[in-house]
Design a protein around this motif. Structure first.
Motif, PDB file in Angstrom:
ATOM      1  N   LEU A 170       0.851  -1.183   0.000  1.00  0.00           N
ATOM      2  CA  LEU A 170       0.000   0.000   0.000  1.00  0.00           C
ATOM      3  C   LEU A 170       0.891   1.239   0.000  1.00  0.00           C
ATOM      4  N   LEU A 171       0.703   2.082  -1.010  1.00  0.00           N
ATOM      5  CA  LEU A 171       1.458   3.332  -1.113  1.00  0.00           C
ATOM      6  C   LEU A 171       0.569   4.466  -0.604  1.00  0.00           C
ATOM      7  N   SER A 172       0.920   5.016   0.541  1.00  0.00           N
ATOM      8  CA  SER A 172       0.157   6.139   1.089  1.00  0.00           C
ATOM      9  C   SER A 172       0.686   7.422   0.455  1.00  0.00           C
ATOM     10  N   ARG A 173      -0.109   7.988  -0.426  1.00  0.00           N
ATOM     11  CA  ARG A 173       0.289   9.207  -1.140  1.00  0.00           C
ATOM     12  C   ARG A 173      -0.283  10.432  -0.438  1.00  0.00           C
ATOM     13  N   GLU A 174       0.092  11.578  -0.918  1.00  0.00           N
ATOM     14  CA  GLU A 174      -0.358  12.829  -0.308  1.00  0.00           C
ATOM     15  C   GLU A 174      -1.878  12.960  -0.349  1.00  0.00           C
ATOM     16  N   ASN A 175      -2.506  12.410  -1.412  1.00  0.00           N
ATOM     17  CA  ASN A 175      -3.934  12.634  -1.601  1.00  0.00           C
ATOM     18  C   ASN A 175      -4.804  11.384  -1.531  1.00  0.00           C
ATOM     19  N   PHE A 176      -4.193  10.210  -1.557  1.00  0.00           N
ATOM     20  CA  PHE A 176      -5.010   8.989  -1.514  1.00  0.00           C
ATOM     21  C   PHE A 176      -4.164   7.779  -1.146  1.00  0.00           C
ATOM     22  N   GLU A 177      -4.862   6.704  -0.769  1.00  0.00           N
ATOM     23  CA  GLU A 177      -4.233   5.432  -0.439  1.00  0.00           C
ATOM     24  C   GLU A 177      -4.198   4.581  -1.701  1.00  0.00           C
ATOM     25  N   ASP A 178      -3.002   4.396  -2.235  1.00  0.00           N
ATOM     26  CA  ASP A 178      -2.798   3.772  -3.541  1.00  0.00           C
ATOM     27  C   ASP A 178      -2.419   2.305  -3.367  1.00  0.00           C
ATOM     28  N   LEU A 179      -3.337   1.424  -3.751  1.00  0.00           N
ATOM     29  CA  LEU A 179      -3.055  -0.011  -3.743  1.00  0.00           C
ATOM     30  C   LEU A 179      -2.678  -0.383  -5.183  1.00  0.00           C
ATOM     31  N   ASP A 180      -1.373  -0.344  -5.425  1.00  0.00           N
ATOM     32  CA  ASP A 180      -0.823  -0.474  -6.775  1.00  0.00           C
ATOM     33  C   ASP A 180      -0.808  -1.946  -7.192  1.00  0.00           C
ATOM     34  N   LEU A 181      -1.666  -2.302  -8.152  1.00  0.00           N
ATOM     35  CA  LEU A 181      -1.760  -3.683  -8.586  1.00  0.00           C
ATOM     36  C   LEU A 181      -0.502  -4.150  -9.320  1.00  0.00           C
ATOM     37  N   ASP A 182       0.237  -3.222  -9.887  1.00  0.00           N
ATOM     38  CA  ASP A 182       1.406  -3.586 -10.674  1.00  0.00           C
ATOM     39  C   ASP A 182       2.556  -4.136  -9.834  1.00  0.00           C
ATOM     40  N   ILE A 183       2.571  -3.802  -8.563  1.00  0.00           N
ATOM     41  CA  ILE A 183       3.635  -4.310  -7.693  1.00  0.00           C
ATOM     42  C   ILE A 183       3.114  -5.329  -6.689  1.00  0.00           C
ATOM     43  N   ALA A 184       1.860  -5.755  -6.879  1.00  0.00           N
ATOM     44  CA  ALA A 184       1.288  -6.776  -5.994  1.00  0.00           C
ATOM     45  C   ALA A 184       1.887  -8.138  -6.307  1.00  0.00           C
ATOM     46  N   GLN A 185       2.151  -8.905  -5.265  1.00  0.00           N
ATOM     47  CA  GLN A 185       2.650 -10.273  -5.445  1.00  0.00           C
ATOM     48  C   GLN A 185       1.539 -11.201  -5.934  1.00  0.00           C
ATOM     49  N   VAL A 186       0.336 -10.980  -5.400  1.00  0.00           N
ATOM     50  CA  VAL A 186      -0.812 -11.822  -5.752  1.00  0.00           C
ATOM     51  C   VAL A 186      -2.042 -10.937  -5.936  1.00  0.00           C
ATOM     52  N   VAL A 187      -2.771 -11.162  -7.033  1.00  0.00           N
ATOM     53  CA  VAL A 187      -4.088 -10.569  -7.247  1.00  0.00           C
ATOM     54  C   VAL A 187      -5.001 -11.721  -7.656  1.00  0.00           C
ATOM     55  N   LYS A 188      -6.024 -11.967  -6.866  1.00  0.00           N
ATOM     56  CA  LYS A 188      -6.894 -13.126  -7.120  1.00  0.00           C
ATOM     57  C   LYS A 188      -8.354 -12.703  -7.130  1.00  0.00           C
ATOM     58  N   ILE A 189      -9.074 -13.119  -8.152  1.00  0.00           N
ATOM     59  CA  ILE A 189     -10.513 -12.851  -8.217  1.00  0.00           C
ATOM     60  C   ILE A 189     -11.243 -13.792  -7.286  1.00  0.00           C
ATOM     61  N   MET A 190     -12.127 -13.242  -6.451  1.00  0.00           N
ATOM     62  CA  MET A 190     -12.864 -14.057  -5.495  1.00  0.00           C
ATOM     63  C   MET A 190     -14.317 -14.262  -5.945  1.00  0.00           C
TER      64      MET A 190
END
Length: 260
Positions: free
Chosen positions: A240-260
């Motif tokens: 999770l990248l906490s930016r100045e204006n929003f909480e950025d959950l960057d999918l490009d650097i995620a180890q796992v992304v799974k559809i539930m």
């Protein structure tokens, strides 16, 4: 303006430009072709940089992690908007302000067609072409492109996209880039959990943005995460990248992304 979708040549290697933010005088890029080998996975590209070009890795506040920075004075820029491929004109002429990227840009040949545009109207043209049966979905997944998602989830998302497909049997990928300023990353933390897409803020132009019920914003510069539907639930393990204006959950650097 050099953005995602451009390529550069540096030290005999073809590099793919990544993202929209590039420090003054530099370009953020990762190796795409070294000799005869093409590198499609981001993890492999970064590992190659660590092994062969470690001096290029620099931390960038606006990105939130180390990235390769290539001096513009030392690269040859390959401009997608200065290339034409005659045999694809019947497809390309349907669109507005289009450039040709991918292998046709950096080596003049390829098995598929990669297009780029800064004009979002092209998405609606693609939708219309799919509805009329002029294009068809892609139903194959190559092992060398699977990263983050499982093969099953990768295919499940791919078949629904109009930004990828086939035209007269030829696979195409269409990147629509609309850059914006994300601001600086002020802190980072590990993330693991479920999120549900509440609103597709910017689902087809890069970087894509999706607001989740949990208050995070999912972001990505990768075609695989375009056109995600509202209501989709995802399990994500990443940063999770906490930016100045929003909480950025960057999918490009995620180890796992799974559809539930």
């Amino acid at each position: 303006m050099i953005t995602e979708g451009y390529f550069v040549k540096y030290k005999g290697v073809i590099w793919a430009v990544k993202g929209c933010y590039h420090p003054e005088g530099y370009v953020v890029a990762v190796p795409r072709k070294l000799g005869e080998k093409k590198i499609k996975k981001m993890s492999e590209s970064i590992q190659l940089v660590k092994e062969k070009f470690p001096q290029l890795l620099k931390y960038v506040d606006e990105i939130g992690f180390e990235v390769p920075l290539l001096s513009l004075s030392e690269v040859e820029v390959l401009d997608p908007f200065k290339v034409s491929i005659f045999q694809f004109n019947d497809f390309i002429n349907n669109f507005l302000d289009v450039g040709i990227t991918g292998s046709y840009l950096y080596e003049g040949k390829g098995n598929d067609l990669d297009l780029i545009s800064f004009n979002s109207k092209n998405y609606y043209i693609l939708m219309d072409m799919r509805k009329r049966g002029i294009t068809s979905p892609l139903v194959e997944v190559k092992d060398n492109e699977i990263e983050g998602l499982s093969k099953q989830d990768f295919l499940r998302l791919k078949v629904k996209r109009v930004l990828e497909g086939k035209y007269k049997g030829i696979p195409y990928t269409f990147k629509i880039v609309e850059c914006e300023d994300f601001g600086k990353v002020i802190r980072k933390s590990k993330f693991e959990g479920m999120v549900k897409i509440d609103k597709a803020l910017k689902p087809f132009s890069l970087p894509v943005k999706y607001l989740t019920e949990e208050g995070y914003i999912l972001t990505s510069f990768r075609t695989r995460y375009t056109e995600l539907e509202e209501g989709l639930r995802l399990y994500i393990k990443g940063t999770l990248l906490s930016r100045e204006n929003f909480e950025d959950l960057d999918l490009d650097i995620a180890q796992v992304v799974k559809i539930m």
